[in-house]
Enzyme design. Sequence first.
Site, PDB file in Angstrom:
ATOM      1  N   PHE A 101       0.833  -1.212   0.000  1.00  0.00           N
ATOM      2  CA  PHE A 101       0.000   0.000   0.000  1.00  0.00           C
ATOM      3  C   PHE A 101       0.873   1.271   0.000  1.00  0.00           C
ATOM      4  CE2 PHE A 101      -2.213   2.752   3.372  1.00  0.00           C
ATOM      5  CZ  PHE A 101      -2.820   3.571   2.434  1.00  0.00           C
TER       6      PHE A 101
ATOM      7  N   TYR B 212       3.659  -7.324  17.336  1.00  0.00           N
ATOM      8  CA  TYR B 212       3.889  -6.419  16.203  1.00  0.00           C
ATOM      9  C   TYR B 212       4.514  -5.105  16.697  1.00  0.00           C
ATOM     10  CZ  TYR B 212       2.842  -2.835  12.705  1.00  0.00           C
ATOM     11  OH  TYR B 212       2.942  -1.773  11.831  1.00  0.00           O
TER      12      TYR B 212
HETATM   13  N1  LIG Z   1      -0.815   1.275   6.889  1.00  0.00           N
HETATM   14  C1  LIG Z   1      -0.690   1.807   8.084  1.00  0.00           C
HETATM   15  O1  LIG Z   1      -1.608   2.443   8.605  1.00  0.00           O
HETATM   16  C2  LIG Z   1       0.608   1.679   8.855  1.00  0.00           C
HETATM   17  C3  LIG Z   1       0.638   2.223  10.151  1.00  0.00           C
HETATM   18  C4  LIG Z   1       1.829   2.117  10.861  1.00  0.00           C
HETATM   19  C5  LIG Z   1       2.943   1.551  10.295  1.00  0.00           C
HETATM   20  N2  LIG Z   1       2.877   1.018   9.041  1.00  0.00           N
HETATM   21  C6  LIG Z   1       4.086   0.416   8.483  1.00  0.00           C
HETATM   22  O2  LIG Z   1       4.270   0.875   7.152  1.00  0.00           O
HETATM   23  C7  LIG Z   1       4.867  -0.147   6.357  1.00  0.00           C
HETATM   24  C8  LIG Z   1       4.063  -0.393   5.097  1.00  0.00           C
HETATM   25  O3  LIG Z   1       2.758  -0.805   5.488  1.00  0.00           O
HETATM   26  P1  LIG Z   1       1.573  -1.006   4.460  1.00  0.00           P
HETATM   27  O4  LIG Z   1       0.343  -0.556   5.124  1.00  0.00           O
HETATM   28  O5  LIG Z   1       1.956  -0.453   3.148  1.00  0.00           O
HETATM   29  O6  LIG Z   1       1.517  -2.602   4.419  1.00  0.00           O
HETATM   30  P2  LIG Z   1       1.478  -3.617   3.180  1.00  0.00           P
HETATM   31  O7  LIG Z   1       1.237  -4.955   3.765  1.00  0.00           O
HETATM   32  O8  LIG Z   1       0.561  -3.113   2.138  1.00  0.00           O
HETATM   33  O9  LIG Z   1       2.965  -3.516   2.628  1.00  0.00           O
HETATM   34  C9  LIG Z   1       4.031  -4.280   3.134  1.00  0.00           C
HETATM   35  C10 LIG Z   1       4.768  -4.856   1.951  1.00  0.00           C
HETATM   36  O10 LIG Z   1       5.896  -5.593   2.428  1.00  0.00           O
HETATM   37  C11 LIG Z   1       5.971  -6.821   1.707  1.00  0.00           C
HETATM   38  N3  LIG Z   1       6.661  -7.786   2.571  1.00  0.00           N
HETATM   39  C12 LIG Z   1       6.201  -8.341   3.714  1.00  0.00           C
HETATM   40  N4  LIG Z   1       7.121  -9.172   4.222  1.00  0.00           N
HETATM   41  C13 LIG Z   1       8.193  -9.136   3.393  1.00  0.00           C
HETATM   42  C14 LIG Z   1       9.449  -9.770   3.396  1.00  0.00           C
HETATM   43  N5  LIG Z   1       9.795 -10.651   4.350  1.00  0.00           N
HETATM   44  N6  LIG Z   1      10.314  -9.501   2.384  1.00  0.00           N
HETATM   45  C15 LIG Z   1       9.960  -8.644   1.387  1.00  0.00           C
HETATM   46  N7  LIG Z   1       8.779  -8.018   1.341  1.00  0.00           N
HETATM   47  C16 LIG Z   1       7.898  -8.255   2.328  1.00  0.00           C
HETATM   48  C17 LIG Z   1       4.542  -7.197   1.414  1.00  0.00           C
HETATM   49  O11 LIG Z   1       4.406  -8.106   0.322  1.00  0.00           O
HETATM   50  C18 LIG Z   1       3.927  -5.841   1.127  1.00  0.00           C
HETATM   51  O12 LIG Z   1       4.017  -5.509  -0.254  1.00  0.00           O
HETATM   52  C19 LIG Z   1       5.008  -1.373   7.266  1.00  0.00           C
HETATM   53  O13 LIG Z   1       6.327  -1.376   7.765  1.00  0.00           O
HETATM   54  C20 LIG Z   1       4.021  -1.101   8.382  1.00  0.00           C
HETATM   55  O14 LIG Z   1       4.418  -1.732   9.582  1.00  0.00           O
HETATM   56  C21 LIG Z   1       1.724   1.067   8.297  1.00  0.00           C
END
Ligand SMILES: NC(=O)c1ccc[n+]([C@@H]2O[C@H](COP(=O)([O-])OP(=O)(O)OC[C@H]3O[C@@H](n4cnc5c(N)ncnc54)[C@H](O)[C@@H]3O)[C@@H](O)[C@H]2O)c1
Length: 317
Positions: free
Chosen positions: A12, A145
């Site tokens: 995302f 987490y």
């Molecule tokens: N969306 C939110 O509201 C939010 C809030 C706080 C923190 N975050 C952090 O932001 C970051 C992105 O989150 P997001 O919402 O886009 O999530 P998401 O799940 O859409 O994106 C994470 C991506 O990482 C990839 N991934 C997961 N494990 C992997 C691995 N071992 N090796 C390679 N790729 C891997 C997934 O395929 C995915 O494309 C994350 O670190 C998340 O913890 C997001």
Amino acid sequence: MDTVLITGGAGFIGSHVTDALVESGISVVVLDNLSTGNRRNINLSPAVTFIEGDVRDDDLIEKIFKKNPSMSSVIHLAAQSKVGPSLNNPLEDLMINVKGTVTLLEVARRHEVKTFVYASSAAVYGHVENLPITEEEHTKPLSPYGASKLAAEQYVQTFGALYDMNISALRFANVYGPRQSADTEAGVITIFIEKLLSGRTPLIQGDGQQTRDFVYVDDVVKAVITPFLRSNETKVNGVFNVSSQSQTTINQLLMVLCREVGNTFNPDYSSERPGDIKHSYLSHDKITKIFNWKPHTSLNEGLKRTVQYYRSLLEDC
Ligand SMILES: NC(=O)c1ccc[n+]([C@@H]2O[C@H](COP(=O)([O-])OP(=O)(O)OC[C@H]3O[C@@H](n4cnc5c(N)ncnc54)[C@H](O)[C@@H]3O)[C@@H](O)[C@H]2O)c1
């Protein structure tokens, strides 16, 4: 021109960050294992190289750096990013979020990476009475987490202190916008939109008076990119909240969405989720002061764009 490594670039937030860098004329290598990401999110520009692989794979990451000697920045977004799976399998969560981050940091250090941006989370704080939450607040995560995001954040800061690397750990509030999948932590907006667009009744857990801090993905992208663009001007090693710094109740959120979709406000209510935090919002004064970053998208505007996106997906079906 330097190349940037974006982990999680098929997810995302990562896919929006990739799009923004490509638009600025920057070459990007995306590393993603597609566990929650999606191929259709990946920017198809020739400026983007996609590598399907895991952030725990140090041989692969070493090869990526060797092949791209101009790669001087890393934006690390790949993660196991949900509370539920972290409770079911804390070891897997640890390996992806902590081992994956340290693996990346080690290779980045060997290749003299100048800037490392890490996506942390408001989940590192846990229950906090003093609102809005500042970066000085104690950290007491309530889930594996939150604990793994915090541990990785501390490794990132340690590497920033030990080596000549600009590092920023960005603690995101609830990010929302197009391409967010409904089963993420902040996926409540996507869940509501999907329900409303398909004529089903949304379910609110609790009385709907709990508040959250929703920040639109385009604003988050700017927060991610700013430390990287400014790395030649200032040495940075810090933790920064990225938030709207405002509280929205779940009832208000759903009301705006109903208006946008053209539905009446008529949700079902169930008992609240055990362990749910009643109120949470983050101060963004620090990142405003250091990087002059502020969110510019109002909740109404962000929700309007998000609804439009999901509507267009339905029309394409
Ligand atoms: N969306 C939110 O509201 C939010 C809030 C706080 C923190 N975050 C952090 O932001 C970051 C992105 O989150 P997001 O919402 O886009 O999530 P998401 O799940 O859409 O994106 C994470 C991506 O990482 C990839 N991934 C997961 N494990 C992997 C691995 N071992 N090796 C390679 N790729 C891997 C997934 O395929 C995915 O494309 C994350 O670190 C998340 O913890 C997001």
